[in-house]
Design an enzyme around this catalytic site. Structure first.
Site, PDB file in Angstrom:
ATOM      1  N   GLU A 251      -1.034  -1.523  -5.033  1.00 28.35           N
ATOM      2  CA  GLU A 251      -2.150  -0.608  -5.484  1.00 28.35           C
ATOM      3  C   GLU A 251      -2.001   0.319  -6.554  1.00 28.35           C
ATOM      4  O   GLU A 251      -0.822   0.899  -6.283  1.00 28.35           O
ATOM      5  CB  GLU A 251      -2.825  -0.243  -3.982  1.00 28.35           C
ATOM      6  CG  GLU A 251      -4.281   0.249  -4.322  1.00 28.35           C
ATOM      7  CD  GLU A 251      -4.764   0.832  -2.892  1.00 28.35           C
ATOM      8  OE1 GLU A 251      -5.839  -0.001  -2.627  1.00 28.35           O
ATOM      9  OE2 GLU A 251      -4.463   1.550  -2.373  1.00 28.35           O
TER      10      GLU A 251
ATOM     11  N   ASP B 237       0.965  -1.077   0.099  1.00 37.28           N
ATOM     12  CA  ASP B 237       0.106  -0.003   0.192  1.00 37.28           C
ATOM     13  C   ASP B 237       0.913   1.213   0.072  1.00 37.28           C
ATOM     14  O   ASP B 237       1.596   1.520   0.841  1.00 37.28           O
ATOM     15  CB  ASP B 237      -1.014  -0.128   1.226  1.00 37.28           C
ATOM     16  CG  ASP B 237      -1.866   1.094   1.302  1.00 37.28           C
ATOM     17  OD1 ASP B 237      -2.262   1.416  -0.028  1.00 37.28           O
ATOM     18  OD2 ASP B 237      -1.889   1.710   2.475  1.00 37.28           O
TER      19      ASP B 237
ATOM     20  N   ASP C 155      -2.559   0.856   6.957  1.00 35.26           N
ATOM     21  CA  ASP C 155      -1.843   0.829   6.010  1.00 35.26           C
ATOM     22  C   ASP C 155      -1.359  -0.772   5.934  1.00 35.26           C
ATOM     23  O   ASP C 155      -1.189  -1.042   4.446  1.00 35.26           O
ATOM     24  CB  ASP C 155      -0.576   1.924   5.658  1.00 35.26           C
ATOM     25  CG  ASP C 155      -0.844   3.297   6.104  1.00 35.26           C
ATOM     26  OD1 ASP C 155      -1.289   3.889   4.968  1.00 35.26           O
ATOM     27  OD2 ASP C 155      -1.096   3.665   7.329  1.00 35.26           O
TER      28      ASP C 155
END
EC number: 3.1.21.10
Length: 179
Positions: free
Chosen positions: A67, A7, A140
């Site tokens: 991501e 992330d 996160d």
């Protein structure tokens, strides 16, 4: 297959390592790489690169699932997060680790079955799917685990696309055929 989920972030980059065997998922480790806001950007990016390289060398993932970025408003944040994401991609490329990319909606759909799930729903499903005793924290790290799970759920080997740039051998696999 061992998946390293990322992330991206400049202040806090979440990571999660998940082993995938068929439909079985096992959490190996997770956490965050944090950098201080008062540190020059170049040093922050260097810290992310070195810490992420250490994680890659320690856990030997076969793929890094990252991501994709989507920002509506703050372009300054988008640029710095994009730089951190670029450093993550570079660290994977340096270790010849395959890179897979997922949109936030794809991750939510793969983990919860609902593309508009909220943070709490995602954390709860990550906890359940990985058999964790408690919700993964911080957010996160939970998001990074969700990204790894999304790859494990949505990338059987016959659908995995390995881009030529990710493999020094020059092979590109798509839907189980050699190109």
């Amino acid at each position: 297959m061992r998946v390293l989920g990322i992330d991206p972030g400049i202040a806090r980059l979440g990571y999660g390592v998940v082993d995938v065997e068929g439909s079985s998922l096992r959490c190996v480790t997770y956490g965050c790489i944090e950098t201080d806001a008062h540190t020059p950007l170049a040093v922050r990016l260097q810290t992310i690169f070195h810490r992420l390289t250490d994680i890659l060398l320690t856990h030997h993932p076969s793929v890094m699932a990252v991501e994709e970025l989507f920002f509506n408003r703050n372009t300054t944040t988008a640029f710095t997060v994009g730089q951190a994401r670029g450093v993550a991609l570079l660290s994977a490329a340096e270790q010849s680790v395959v890179i897979a990319e997922y949109t936030p909606m794809q991750v939510k759909q793969a983990v919860t079955g609902y593309g508009r799930a909220d943070k709490r729903q995602i954390q709860q499903m990550v906890k359940v799917l990985l058999g964790l005793a408690e919700l993964p924290k911080p957010d996160d790290a939970a998001d990074a685990l969700a990204i790894a799970i999304a790859h494990g759920h949505s990338a059987p080997i016959d659908r995995l696309v390995v881009r030529e740039s990710n493999r020094p051998t020059g092979w590109t696999w798509e839907r189980g055929t050699r190109r």
